[in-house]
Design a protein around this motif. Structure first.
Motif, PDB file in Angstrom:
ATOM      1  N   ALA A 184     -19.856  12.592  13.867  1.00 30.71           N
ATOM      2  CA  ALA A 184     -19.371  13.254  12.653  1.00 30.71           C
ATOM      3  C   ALA A 184     -18.210  12.479  12.052  1.00 30.71           C
ATOM      4  O   ALA A 184     -18.134  12.303  10.822  1.00 30.71           O
ATOM      5  CB  ALA A 184     -18.949  14.683  12.975  1.00 30.71           C
TER       6      ALA A 184
ATOM      7  N   LEU B 125     -18.113  10.466   8.308  1.00 28.49           N
ATOM      8  CA  LEU B 125     -17.042  10.690   7.338  1.00 28.49           C
ATOM      9  C   LEU B 125     -16.078   9.519   7.244  1.00 28.49           C
ATOM     10  O   LEU B 125     -15.035   9.626   6.591  1.00 28.49           O
ATOM     11  CB  LEU B 125     -16.273  11.968   7.715  1.00 28.49           C
ATOM     12  CG  LEU B 125     -17.108  13.256   7.737  1.00 28.49           C
ATOM     13  CD1 LEU B 125     -16.281  14.420   8.270  1.00 28.49           C
ATOM     14  CD2 LEU B 125     -17.652  13.571   6.353  1.00 28.49           C
ATOM     15  N   SER B 126     -16.425   8.422   7.900  1.00 26.12           N
ATOM     16  CA  SER B 126     -15.559   7.234   7.898  1.00 26.12           C
ATOM     17  C   SER B 126     -15.467   6.610   6.503  1.00 26.12           C
ATOM     18  O   SER B 126     -16.420   6.669   5.722  1.00 26.12           O
ATOM     19  CB  SER B 126     -16.118   6.201   8.890  1.00 26.12           C
ATOM     20  OG  SER B 126     -15.454   4.962   8.759  1.00 26.12           O
TER      21      SER B 126
ATOM     22  N   ARG C 153     -20.578   4.440   8.392  1.00 22.94           N
ATOM     23  CA  ARG C 153     -21.284   5.623   7.905  1.00 22.94           C
ATOM     24  C   ARG C 153     -22.790   5.445   7.980  1.00 22.94           C
ATOM     25  O   ARG C 153     -23.515   6.347   8.414  1.00 22.94           O
ATOM     26  CB  ARG C 153     -20.884   5.929   6.454  1.00 22.94           C
ATOM     27  CG  ARG C 153     -19.460   6.390   6.267  1.00 22.94           C
ATOM     28  CD  ARG C 153     -19.285   7.101   4.923  1.00 22.94           C
ATOM     29  NE  ARG C 153     -19.719   6.294   3.797  1.00 22.94           N
ATOM     30  CZ  ARG C 153     -18.949   5.461   3.112  1.00 22.94           C
ATOM     31  NH1 ARG C 153     -17.684   5.292   3.482  1.00 22.94           N
ATOM     32  NH2 ARG C 153     -19.416   4.782   2.083  1.00 22.94           N
TER      33      ARG C 153
ATOM     34  N   ARG D  84     -25.423   7.524  10.260  1.00 23.76           N
ATOM     35  CA  ARG D  84     -26.492   8.270   9.592  1.00 23.76           C
ATOM     36  C   ARG D  84     -27.865   7.830  10.090  1.00 23.76           C
ATOM     37  O   ARG D  84     -28.769   8.654  10.262  1.00 23.76           O
ATOM     38  CB  ARG D  84     -26.380   8.071   8.087  1.00 23.76           C
ATOM     39  CG  ARG D  84     -27.456   8.747   7.252  1.00 23.76           C
ATOM     40  CD  ARG D  84     -27.559  10.218   7.540  1.00 23.76           C
ATOM     41  NE  ARG D  84     -26.328  10.949   7.273  1.00 23.76           N
ATOM     42  CZ  ARG D  84     -26.138  12.214   7.608  1.00 23.76           C
ATOM     43  NH1 ARG D  84     -27.103  12.876   8.246  1.00 23.76           N
ATOM     44  NH2 ARG D  84     -24.996  12.815   7.339  1.00 23.76           N
TER      45      ARG D  84
ATOM     46  N   ARG E 221     -19.749  17.920  11.122  1.00 24.67           N
ATOM     47  CA  ARG E 221     -19.523  17.381   9.780  1.00 24.67           C
ATOM     48  C   ARG E 221     -19.363  18.504   8.759  1.00 24.67           C
ATOM     49  O   ARG E 221     -18.433  18.488   7.933  1.00 24.67           O
ATOM     50  CB  ARG E 221     -20.686  16.473   9.374  1.00 24.67           C
ATOM     51  CG  ARG E 221     -20.526  15.818   8.011  1.00 24.67           C
ATOM     52  CD  ARG E 221     -21.795  15.076   7.614  1.00 24.67           C
ATOM     53  NE  ARG E 221     -22.913  15.986   7.447  1.00 24.67           N
ATOM     54  CZ  ARG E 221     -23.139  16.683   6.325  1.00 24.67           C
ATOM     55  NH1 ARG E 221     -22.318  16.573   5.290  1.00 24.67           N
ATOM     56  NH2 ARG E 221     -24.183  17.489   6.249  1.00 24.67           N
TER      57      ARG E 221
ATOM     58  N   LEU F 265     -15.919  19.399   6.637  1.00 25.90           N
ATOM     59  CA  LEU F 265     -15.937  19.390   5.174  1.00 25.90           C
ATOM     60  C   LEU F 265     -15.617  20.765   4.584  1.00 25.90           C
ATOM     61  O   LEU F 265     -15.268  20.854   3.395  1.00 25.90           O
ATOM     62  CB  LEU F 265     -17.313  18.930   4.669  1.00 25.90           C
ATOM     63  CG  LEU F 265     -17.641  17.449   4.901  1.00 25.90           C
ATOM     64  CD1 LEU F 265     -19.050  17.142   4.420  1.00 25.90           C
ATOM     65  CD2 LEU F 265     -16.633  16.543   4.202  1.00 25.90           C
TER      66      LEU F 265
ATOM     67  N   ARG G  55      -9.615  19.919   0.874  1.00 24.28           N
ATOM     68  CA  ARG G  55      -8.948  18.617   0.851  1.00 24.28           C
ATOM     69  C   ARG G  55      -7.430  18.771   0.769  1.00 24.28           C
ATOM     70  O   ARG G  55      -6.671  17.953   1.278  1.00 24.28           O
ATOM     71  CB  ARG G  55      -9.456  17.798  -0.338  1.00 24.28           C
ATOM     72  CG  ARG G  55      -8.884  16.391  -0.432  1.00 24.28           C
ATOM     73  CD  ARG G  55      -9.421  15.663  -1.646  1.00 24.28           C
ATOM     74  NE  ARG G  55     -10.845  15.429  -1.525  1.00 24.28           N
ATOM     75  CZ  ARG G  55     -11.364  14.361  -0.923  1.00 24.28           C
ATOM     76  NH1 ARG G  55     -10.558  13.445  -0.382  1.00 24.28           N
ATOM     77  NH2 ARG G  55     -12.666  14.206  -0.847  1.00 24.28           N
TER      78      ARG G  55
END
Length: 274
Positions: free
Chosen positions: A72, A76-77, A83, A87, A157, A161, A165
């Motif tokens: 995860a 999100l790197s 990434r 993935r 992940r 998220l 933020r």
């Protein structure tokens, strides 16, 4: 600004008739186990596999959770290559059926790793490694770890998220390092979102751990299969097998529902307008 109240689940107010029926069936099987010599004998044999099932599930889930968290973080790197590699792994593992993955790890990857290790480090070994030195139980644990890590990575992940933020930006303004921001600010808030689906994955792994019986690992299912094949008592044997798995998974499901309810209540107390 209009605030939207979270919609209640109508099933929360339903009387749990399904649980009543399940308890009646469980009570009947429990009575048969105590009163019927055949059921008692089968249960006494199968209960020996609970330790193996528990060890495989807990070990694989712990390793899968650790690997899933790393995946995860990689997804999100800020680096594109990291990434895309993460993935690629996640999509490949999610697309392979667990049974196929078990066979692949046990009979393709494990011998391949042994051959590679002998080629690279054989000159420093007293004796070459053999594939049978890598037990089938640990091959099964490795397969479950690799397979479930992809699903758990998506859970982590989504949970990360879900944290606004602004929380990360506020932590950054306080001078916290990236690791400290994740440990003290992001992950504690994401944990509320992560825990329920993570619990569902744990329950799913308990059920999928039955697949390790195809490798001959002496779990509940394998012991049941051996006994049924020798005694031809298939109905009694698989009644007990199903009973044990249902007993564990339903208890965990009820605990998970209770936990989800308490998390919703605590969240509504923190944010009454949500």
């Amino acid at each position: 600004m209009t605030q939207h109240k979270q919609q209640d689940d109508p099933s929360d107010s339903d009387f749990p008739w399904w649980l009543v029926v399940t308890l009646l069936i469980g009570a009947w099987l429990g009575y048969r186990i105590v009163s019927d010599d055949l059921y008692t004998e089968v249960f006494g044999i199968l209960v020996k596999g609970i330790g193996v099932t528990t060890f495989v599930t807990v070990t694989a889930f712990t390793l899968a959770s650790a690997l899933g968290l790393l995946l995860a973080a990689a997804v999100l790197s800020p680096w594109l290559v990291v990434r895309q590699c993460a993935r690629f792994y996640i999509e490949i593992m999610r697309g392979i059926p667990m049974l196929v993955l078990l066979f692949y790890i046990a009979f393709v990857a494990a011998p391949g790793l042994v051959t590679l290790a002998n080629a690279l480090f054989g000159q420093w070994m007293d004796a070459p490694l053999r594939t049978r030195d890598f037990s089938l139980m640990w091959r099964a644990i490795a397969a479950l770890t690799l397979g479930y890590s992809a699903f758990i990575a998506e859970v982590f992940r989504a949970g990360i998220l879900s944290v606004g933020r602004g929380q990360s930006e506020a932590a950054l303004s306080l001078g916290l390092t990236p690791f400290s921001r994740f440990r003290y600010v992001i992950f504690p808030q994401a944990f509320r979102t992560i825990l329920p689906p993570l619990g569902n994955d744990f329950i799913a792994m308990i059920k999928d751990s039955a697949l390790v019986s195809v490798l001959g690992v002496a779990d509940i299912t394998q012991l049941g299969k051996i006994y049924a094949a020798g005694s031809f008592r298939f109905m009694e044997t698989y009644n007990i097998v199903a009973y044990i798995y249902l007993l564990v998974t339903i208890v965990l499901s009820l605990l998970l529902r209770r936990l989800e309810s308490r998390l919703r209540q605590s969240q509504s107390q923190i944010d009454p307008g949500s």
